[in-house]
Scaffold this active site. Structure first.
Site, mmCIF file in Angstrom:
data_model
loop_
_atom_site.group_PDB
_atom_site.id
_atom_site.type_symbol
_atom_site.label_atom_id
_atom_site.label_comp_id
_atom_site.label_asym_id
_atom_site.label_seq_id
_atom_site.Cartn_x
_atom_site.Cartn_y
_atom_site.Cartn_z
ATOM 1 N N TRP A 268 0.835 -1.200 0.000
ATOM 2 C CA TRP A 268 0.000 0.000 0.000
ATOM 3 C C TRP A 268 0.877 1.260 0.000
ATOM 4 O O TRP A 268 1.404 1.647 1.044
ATOM 5 C CB TRP A 268 -0.931 0.000 1.220
ATOM 6 C CG TRP A 268 -1.951 -1.104 1.118
ATOM 7 C CD1 TRP A 268 -3.115 -1.065 0.413
ATOM 8 C CD2 TRP A 268 -1.893 -2.404 1.731
ATOM 9 N NE1 TRP A 268 -3.785 -2.265 0.548
ATOM 10 C CE2 TRP A 268 -3.063 -3.092 1.342
ATOM 11 C CE3 TRP A 268 -0.962 -3.059 2.558
ATOM 12 C CZ2 TRP A 268 -3.320 -4.403 1.754
ATOM 13 C CZ3 TRP A 268 -1.236 -4.355 2.961
ATOM 14 C CH2 TRP A 268 -2.400 -5.012 2.559
ATOM 15 N N HIS B 3 -6.920 1.843 2.389
ATOM 16 C CA HIS B 3 -8.032 0.903 2.165
ATOM 17 C C HIS B 3 -9.104 1.156 3.227
ATOM 18 O O HIS B 3 -8.894 1.942 4.160
ATOM 19 C CB HIS B 3 -7.553 -0.560 2.165
ATOM 20 C CG HIS B 3 -6.693 -0.955 3.332
ATOM 21 N ND1 HIS B 3 -6.205 -2.227 3.515
ATOM 22 C CD2 HIS B 3 -6.232 -0.255 4.408
ATOM 23 C CE1 HIS B 3 -5.495 -2.282 4.631
ATOM 24 N NE2 HIS B 3 -5.489 -1.113 5.175
ATOM 25 N N ARG C 201 -4.102 6.172 -2.734
ATOM 26 C CA ARG C 201 -2.802 5.499 -2.850
ATOM 27 C C ARG C 201 -1.853 6.348 -3.689
ATOM 28 O O ARG C 201 -2.235 6.867 -4.739
ATOM 29 C CB ARG C 201 -2.961 4.109 -3.465
ATOM 30 C CG ARG C 201 -3.624 3.174 -2.471
ATOM 31 C CD ARG C 201 -3.550 1.734 -2.864
ATOM 32 N NE ARG C 201 -4.509 0.990 -2.043
ATOM 33 C CZ ARG C 201 -4.790 -0.271 -2.191
ATOM 34 N NH1 ARG C 201 -4.183 -0.988 -3.115
ATOM 35 N NH2 ARG C 201 -5.665 -0.851 -1.402
ATOM 36 N N GLN D 251 -13.460 2.067 -2.133
ATOM 37 C CA GLN D 251 -13.558 0.636 -1.840
ATOM 38 C C GLN D 251 -14.852 0.367 -1.077
ATOM 39 O O GLN D 251 -15.444 1.277 -0.485
ATOM 40 C CB GLN D 251 -12.388 0.180 -0.963
ATOM 41 C CG GLN D 251 -11.074 0.068 -1.727
ATOM 42 C CD GLN D 251 -9.989 -0.614 -0.913
ATOM 43 O OE1 GLN D 251 -10.063 -0.719 0.313
ATOM 44 N NE2 GLN D 251 -8.963 -1.086 -1.594
ATOM 45 N N VAL E 13 -6.014 -11.486 7.069
ATOM 46 C CA VAL E 13 -6.913 -12.642 6.919
ATOM 47 C C VAL E 13 -6.094 -13.929 6.847
ATOM 48 O O VAL E 13 -4.934 -13.919 6.440
ATOM 49 C CB VAL E 13 -7.801 -12.532 5.645
ATOM 50 C CG1 VAL E 13 -8.939 -11.569 5.860
ATOM 51 C CG2 VAL E 13 -6.972 -12.158 4.431
ATOM 52 N N ALA F 129 -13.960 -11.375 5.941
ATOM 53 C CA ALA F 129 -13.835 -9.966 5.538
ATOM 54 C C ALA F 129 -13.549 -9.941 4.044
ATOM 55 O O ALA F 129 -12.963 -10.897 3.499
ATOM 56 C CB ALA F 129 -12.699 -9.293 6.303
HETATM 57 C C1 FA5 Z 1 -7.093 -4.299 -0.166
HETATM 58 O O1 FA5 Z 1 -7.080 -3.077 -0.165
HETATM 59 C C2 FA5 Z 1 -7.638 -5.079 0.997
HETATM 60 N N1 FA5 Z 1 -7.893 -4.157 2.083
HETATM 61 C C3 FA5 Z 1 -8.878 -5.846 0.596
HETATM 62 C C4 FA5 Z 1 -9.270 -6.893 1.602
HETATM 63 C C5 FA5 Z 1 -10.222 -6.590 2.569
HETATM 64 C C6 FA5 Z 1 -8.677 -8.141 1.574
HETATM 65 C C7 FA5 Z 1 -10.579 -7.555 3.505
HETATM 66 C C8 FA5 Z 1 -9.033 -9.104 2.505
HETATM 67 C C9 FA5 Z 1 -9.995 -8.813 3.464
HETATM 68 P P1 FA5 Z 1 -6.248 -4.500 -2.615
HETATM 69 O O2 FA5 Z 1 -5.050 -3.682 -2.449
HETATM 70 O O3 FA5 Z 1 -6.153 -5.685 -3.517
HETATM 71 O O4 FA5 Z 1 -6.804 -5.045 -1.239
HETATM 72 O O5 FA5 Z 1 -7.429 -3.571 -3.121
HETATM 73 C C10 FA5 Z 1 -8.760 -4.028 -3.233
HETATM 74 C C11 FA5 Z 1 -9.386 -3.524 -4.526
HETATM 75 O O6 FA5 Z 1 -9.292 -2.108 -4.584
HETATM 76 C C12 FA5 Z 1 -8.700 -3.997 -5.784
HETATM 77 O O7 FA5 Z 1 -9.214 -5.244 -6.173
HETATM 78 C C13 FA5 Z 1 -9.031 -2.917 -6.794
HETATM 79 O O8 FA5 Z 1 -10.303 -3.156 -7.387
HETATM 80 C C14 FA5 Z 1 -9.144 -1.700 -5.923
HETATM 81 N N2 FA5 Z 1 -7.943 -0.872 -6.064
HETATM 82 C C15 FA5 Z 1 -6.749 -1.008 -5.472
HETATM 83 N N3 FA5 Z 1 -5.894 -0.045 -5.838
HETATM 84 C C16 FA5 Z 1 -6.575 0.745 -6.700
HETATM 85 C C17 FA5 Z 1 -6.264 1.953 -7.433
HETATM 86 N N4 FA5 Z 1 -5.090 2.548 -7.341
HETATM 87 N N5 FA5 Z 1 -7.215 2.473 -8.228
HETATM 88 C C18 FA5 Z 1 -8.438 1.909 -8.306
HETATM 89 N N6 FA5 Z 1 -8.806 0.793 -7.639
HETATM 90 C C19 FA5 Z 1 -7.882 0.218 -6.850
#
Ligand code: FA5
Length: 340
Positions: free
Chosen positions: A152, A171, A197, A211, A254, A308
């Protein structure tokens, strides 16, 4: 008689010019046309005149009376207009078209998501966009030196007071901890919200995006429950039955951790340009809540268990509406926005 009529007329014209309100205008009317008014008196006098005089004076006084009435009426309507009581409305002019606004596609999808989860008895919860390092990372089992923090890229806030360290949440997962700290299970919540981010933008990545976090905790909540909930959610969102598959993945908060894939909404799994010919769409991260996360929230991990998940709102909207580039959402381009 002619001179007398002219005299009254001149006096009246001068008087009416200085009138500024309806009350004075009415007084003026009474002064000239009332029962004992100056013009009324002239008319009354006609009967004392000879026939010859009457023939001459009668029409003259009548004309004066009519003119005076007309001027009084005009003045009354001028006064009303200047007060704004009457405007010159032409009711035959076609109405002006009012352009009606509409929801942004992201708002439409977020409203759909809220409605669907609410119907499944989930509560909708909020959390701060400026977070502490503790809630965004430490409490989620991501300690300072852990390489998982690099997952992140973070906007840190410039601070005059160093503690607690503040950031723009990367997130929505910190709301898991915040909610558990103040609530007892069993419960099920979703948390839609803005996230940030510090990364380069491209067709699927933005600096500011949204999100939706999900969390369900109870005595025996399992991944089977998660699969049902999430499949039901997609069925209601896309209006058709779609397969969901789980792939093992890693998120520090998780265990086990998963990536959830959805059968391609467009081709149904055959392979197309949307799913990169794989038949599947990567849609979210998920898993069973890590015991360390329960401990951070002062829950007994031997007593409670839960799932989650977290997905990107833009990603869902892009799939639903076949939008090729995430940057269109904030482009302000009316050709894009007016399609919804
Ligand atoms: C997370 O942020 C975890 N907090 C999700 C999670 C929650 C996992 C609970 C387990 C349990 P990740 O970094 O993969 O995961 O981001 C989740 C989603 O956010 C991605 O699948 C994507 O659709 C979206 N996302 C992430 N970064 C970006 C970005 N820069 N721009 C747009 N969408 C994004």
């Amino acid at each position: 008689m002619g001179t007398k009529v002219q005299e009254i007329k001149n006096k009246f014209l001068k008087a009416i010019e200085g009138i500024k309100d309806a009350k004075s205008l009415e007084d003026l009317r009474i002064q000239y046309l009332g029962r004992k008014g100056e013009i009324t008196n002239l008319l009354k006098h006609l009967k004392d005149m000879s026939l010859e005089e009457r023939r001459h004076a009668g029409p003259m006084i009548q004309r004066l009376k009519i003119e005076t009435e007309e001027l009084l009426n005009k003045k009354l309507s001028d006064l009303a207009k200047s007060r704004g009581d009457i405007s010159e409305i032409d009711i035959t002019i076609p109405g002006k078209k009012i352009t009606v606004g509409h929801y942004h596609p992201l708002s439409i999808v977020e409203k759909d998501i809220r409605r669907i989860f609410k119907a499944m008895n989930f509560s909708i919860v909020d959390g701060p966009e400026i977070e502490t390092e503790y809630y965004n990372f430490d409490a989620l089992n991501i300690p300072k030196s852990h390489p998982a923090r690099d997952m992140w890229d973070t906007f840190w806030l410039k601070q005059s007071v160093p503690d607690p360290r503040l950031l723009l949440r990367t997130h929505t997962s910190p709301v898991q901890i915040r909610y558990m700290e103040t609530h007892e299970p069993p419960f099920q919540i979703i948390v839609p919200g803005k996230t940030f981010r510090f990364e380069a933008t491209d067709a699927s990545h933005e600096i500011v995006f949204h999100q939706v976090e999900g969390l369900m905790v109870g005595k025996d909540v399992s991944l089977a429950n998660f699969k049902f909930v999430i499949q039901e959610f997609f069925k209601r969102l896309f209006g058709k039955n779609l397969e969901v598959r789980f792939r093992p993945s890693y998120f520090p908060f998780v265990e086990p951790g998963l990536e959830v894939d959805l059968q391609c909404v467009k081709c149904g799994g055959k392979g197309c340009n949307i799913c990169g010919n794989s038949g599947w769409l990567e849609i979210m991260g998920a898993g069973m809540v890590h015991p360390k996360v329960f401990e951070a929230a002062h829950y007994n991990p031997r007593e409670w268990q839960g799932f989650a998940f977290g997905f990107g709102l833009e990603r869902i909207a892009m799939i639903k509406y076949n939008i090729p580039d995430i940057r269109l959402f904030n482009s302000g381009d009316l050709r894009f926005i007016n399609q919804f």
